[in-house]
Design an enzyme around this catalytic site. Structure first.
Site, PDB file in Angstrom:
ATOM      1  CB  SER A  59      -0.939  -0.021   1.212  1.00  0.00           C
ATOM      2  OG  SER A  59      -1.559   1.208   1.389  1.00  0.00           O
ATOM      3  CE1 TYR A 108       6.438 -10.523   2.086  1.00  0.00           C
ATOM      4  CE2 TYR A 108       4.188 -11.123   2.667  1.00  0.00           C
ATOM      5  CZ  TYR A 108       5.314 -10.346   2.875  1.00  0.00           C
ATOM      6  OH  TYR A 108       5.316  -9.397   3.857  1.00  0.00           O
ATOM      7  CD  GLN A 144       2.302  -0.820   4.275  1.00  0.00           C
ATOM      8  OE1 GLN A 144       2.148  -0.491   3.104  1.00  0.00           O
ATOM      9  NE2 GLN A 144       3.386  -1.456   4.689  1.00  0.00           N
ATOM     10  CG  ASP A 205       6.907  -3.732   8.989  1.00  0.00           C
ATOM     11  OD1 ASP A 205       6.569  -2.577   8.686  1.00  0.00           O
ATOM     12  OD2 ASP A 205       6.645  -4.717   8.295  1.00  0.00           O
ATOM     13  NE  ARG A 240      13.249 -10.064   8.280  1.00  0.00           N
ATOM     14  CZ  ARG A 240      12.392  -9.224   7.689  1.00  0.00           C
ATOM     15  NH1 ARG A 240      12.828  -8.212   6.972  1.00  0.00           N
ATOM     16  NH2 ARG A 240      11.101  -9.385   7.824  1.00  0.00           N
ATOM     17  CE1 TYR A 394      13.040  -4.921   6.667  1.00  0.00           C
ATOM     18  CE2 TYR A 394      11.135  -5.399   8.022  1.00  0.00           C
ATOM     19  CZ  TYR A 394      11.704  -5.203   6.794  1.00  0.00           C
ATOM     20  OH  TYR A 394      10.918  -5.286   5.700  1.00  0.00           O
ATOM     21  CD  GLU A 438      13.757  -3.850   2.241  1.00  0.00           C
ATOM     22  OE1 GLU A 438      14.531  -4.782   1.948  1.00  0.00           O
ATOM     23  OE2 GLU A 438      12.708  -4.011   2.896  1.00  0.00           O
TER      24      GLU A 438
HETATM   25  C1  2M8 Z   1       8.257  -4.209   4.986  1.00  0.00           C
HETATM   26  O1  2M8 Z   1       7.138  -4.885   5.474  1.00  0.00           O
HETATM   27  C2  2M8 Z   1       6.761  -6.179   4.971  1.00  0.00           C
HETATM   28  C3  2M8 Z   1       5.426  -6.528   5.634  1.00  0.00           C
HETATM   29  O2  2M8 Z   1       4.434  -5.648   5.264  1.00  0.00           O
HETATM   30  C4  2M8 Z   1       7.789  -7.271   5.251  1.00  0.00           C
HETATM   31  O3  2M8 Z   1       8.721  -7.062   6.007  1.00  0.00           O
HETATM   32  O4  2M8 Z   1       7.620  -8.349   4.681  1.00  0.00           O
HETATM   33  C5  2M8 Z   1       8.210  -2.798   5.596  1.00  0.00           C
HETATM   34  O5  2M8 Z   1       9.424  -2.126   5.395  1.00  0.00           O
HETATM   35  C6  2M8 Z   1       7.040  -2.000   5.010  1.00  0.00           C
HETATM   36  O6  2M8 Z   1       7.064  -0.665   5.437  1.00  0.00           O
HETATM   37  C7  2M8 Z   1       7.038  -2.055   3.491  1.00  0.00           C
HETATM   38  O7  2M8 Z   1       5.864  -1.467   3.011  1.00  0.00           O
HETATM   39  C8  2M8 Z   1       7.153  -3.494   2.963  1.00  0.00           C
HETATM   40  C9  2M8 Z   1       7.333  -3.555   1.443  1.00  0.00           C
HETATM   41  O8  2M8 Z   1       8.348  -2.683   1.033  1.00  0.00           O
HETATM   42  O9  2M8 Z   1       8.261  -4.160   3.573  1.00  0.00           O
END
Ligand code: 2M8
Length: 471
Positions: A59, A108, A144, A205, A240, A394, A438
């Protein structure tokens, strides 16, 4: 939270509307590199955050991505936003992940089976699949931060015209419904701020902001036998969340899912309910963007301005701590503010009507040893002086591009142009040296997480273009 996909599709078209850098810009190579990342991550209907790690549509990623696409391929920016909002739930919530039916469950976790509880409907109470028009796109049931109105407004601003107006007309009622959901179902304390029901809803997160509230959630490791983590199979576990925290994340998600994602009586039963300053600041920014959009589509901007002002006031009253000089998350189950100094506590800087006292305080924090910006390094995700600052894990230390882009806008909004320029130099330096990662190591600047990450590339385009009109 995780990942595996190795699949890649070769159908990402390069839009001819403009992949060349703005005239006179010295960073032609950087511009082309960013455009290439967005081209490669385009699926034909939406952009994935990363081909390797995040194979669906997210989102708030889509909103940041639209900001960059607005410069090089506005048609894709609109398509991306449409793709996300086509999966909006009838109650107005915009799911944090919209799953791509062409991606397998293995790619995923937590995927559609987890969020859907094994069902095949996009949301609880959805009409049977056969009655749906178009392919079913399953989604998660959490949200989000609502950055989408800002993304839509900036896309219009960069490329106004008939198409853009038509897209805004389509989006406006949907954006309003998104805000309405957050302002009603999620205003658990009735004080004008939205609560998040899961740390993942914040987008930050694994931030230490959630530690205090999470400590009250049982860390039932047995849940990890039912649902195997995938993240630590593909990324070092030192980057993580711990198993204990991961078990808590799943427990909270299951609690919400198993009650049909209902929001009634959250206070009485849900294990995690927190007001986040970043989330609410972005909700306020969304109301301001909606006021501008309303003017274009012939709606009344006044209610949006009024709501934006209410949000700013509530943020200052409830989440600002004069002692730390920052905004902090508030746990609605205990009423306590977390002492952790996290980067979401700086985000109210995006609000143009933030009172001067808070602006000065946040600007001081941006320049302080805790978060200090230099020409070499942007703002980290957590207080550098905290004992548990972690440069790899993270959201517990590393530098994130989207947050810094928001701070760059906030600094400019409040006239701190020199500091904003320093931050811009640092951000562009990071991607020049390390690529469109990222996130980044907050000392060395090394790229961490996924390479070729969409929002990093998209927001670098906006920084390179350095538009005069912030919107
Ligand atoms: C990260 O979150 C996802 C879960 O939604 C994950 O870790 O698998 C976060 O950094 C989140 O802010 C971001 O939207 C997403 C996709 O980039 O990755």
């Amino acid at each position: 939270m995780f990942h595996l996909a190795k699949h890649a599709r070769a159908d990402g078209p390069t839009d001819p509307t403009g992949t060349s850098a703005p005239a006179g810009d010295l960073d032609e190579a950087l511009w082309r590199g960013a455009a290439a990342v967005l081209d490669a991550n385009w699926t034909g209907t939406h952009t994935v955050p990363s081909r390797t790690l995040y194979p669906h549509q997210w989102s708030w990623d889509a909103a940041f991505i639209s900001v960059g696409l607005a410069h090089i391929a506005p048609d894709r920016a609109w398509r991306d936003l449409r793709s996300l909002f086509e999966a909006q739930w009838p109650d107005g919530r915009v799911p944090h992940i919209v799953f791509d039916p062409n991606v397998t469950e293995r790619d995923y976790f937590p995927g559609p089976t987890f969020w859907g509880g094994g069902g095949t409907q996009p949301y609880p109470g959805a009409p049977p699949t056969g009655a749906q028009r178009g392919p079913v796109r399953l989604s998660s049931g959490i949200v989000q931060p609502p950055v989408h109105a800002l993304g839509a407004w900036l896309t219009w601003l960069r490329r106004p015209g008939e198409t853009a107006v038509a897209e805004l007309r389509w989006l406006y009622p949907r954006l309003v419904a998104q805000q309405e959901y957050l302002a009603t179902a999620r205003d658990v304390d009735g004080a004008g701020l939205s609560a998040i029901v899961h740390p993942w809803e914040s987008g930050l997160d694994n931030s230490p902001a959630w530690d205090q509230a999470l400590a009250a959630v049982p860390a039932d490791l047995a849940v990890l036998h039912r649902y195997a983590r995938r993240d630590t199979q593909v990324v070092s576990s030192t980057h993580r969340p711990t198993d204990e925290d991961y078990a808590r994340y799943l427990t909270i998600a299951l609690s919400y899912r198993d009650r049909g994602y209902r929001d009634a009586d959250l206070a009485g039963r849900h294990p995690f309910l927190v007001e986040c300053p970043g989330f609410n600041a972005l909700r306020g920014a969304a109301e301001r963007a909606l006021a501008r959009i309303a003017e274009v589509v012939g709606a009344d901007p006044a209610p949006h301005r009024a709501r934006a002002a209410t949000i700013t006031r509530a943020l200052v009253d409830r989440l600002f701590d004069p002692e730390s000089g920052l905004f902090h998350v508030r746990d609605l189950r205990t009423g306590r503010r977390s002492p952790a100094r996290c980067v979401n506590g700086l985000l109210p800087l995006v609000l143009p009507d933030l009172p001067q006292a808070q602006v000065s305080s946040l600007v001081a924090a941006v320049s302080s040893p805790r978060f200090g910006v230099s020409e070499r390094m942007p703002v980290p995700s957590y207080d550098r002086l905290a004992a548990d600052f972690d440069p790899y894990r993270y959201w517990r230390g590393p530098v994130w591009f989207n947050i810094n882009w928001l701070l760059w806008r906030g600094l400019r909004t409040h006239g701190h142009d020199a500091l904003a320029d320093t931050l811009r130099t640092a951000l562009l330096g990071l991607v020049r040296d390390a690529g469109y990662h990222e996130y980044f190591h907050p000392d060395s600047g090394a790229g961490i997480g996924s390479p070729a990450f969409s929002w990093t590339a998209a927001l670098a385009l906006d920084l390179l273009a350095k538009p005069d009109d912030l919107g």
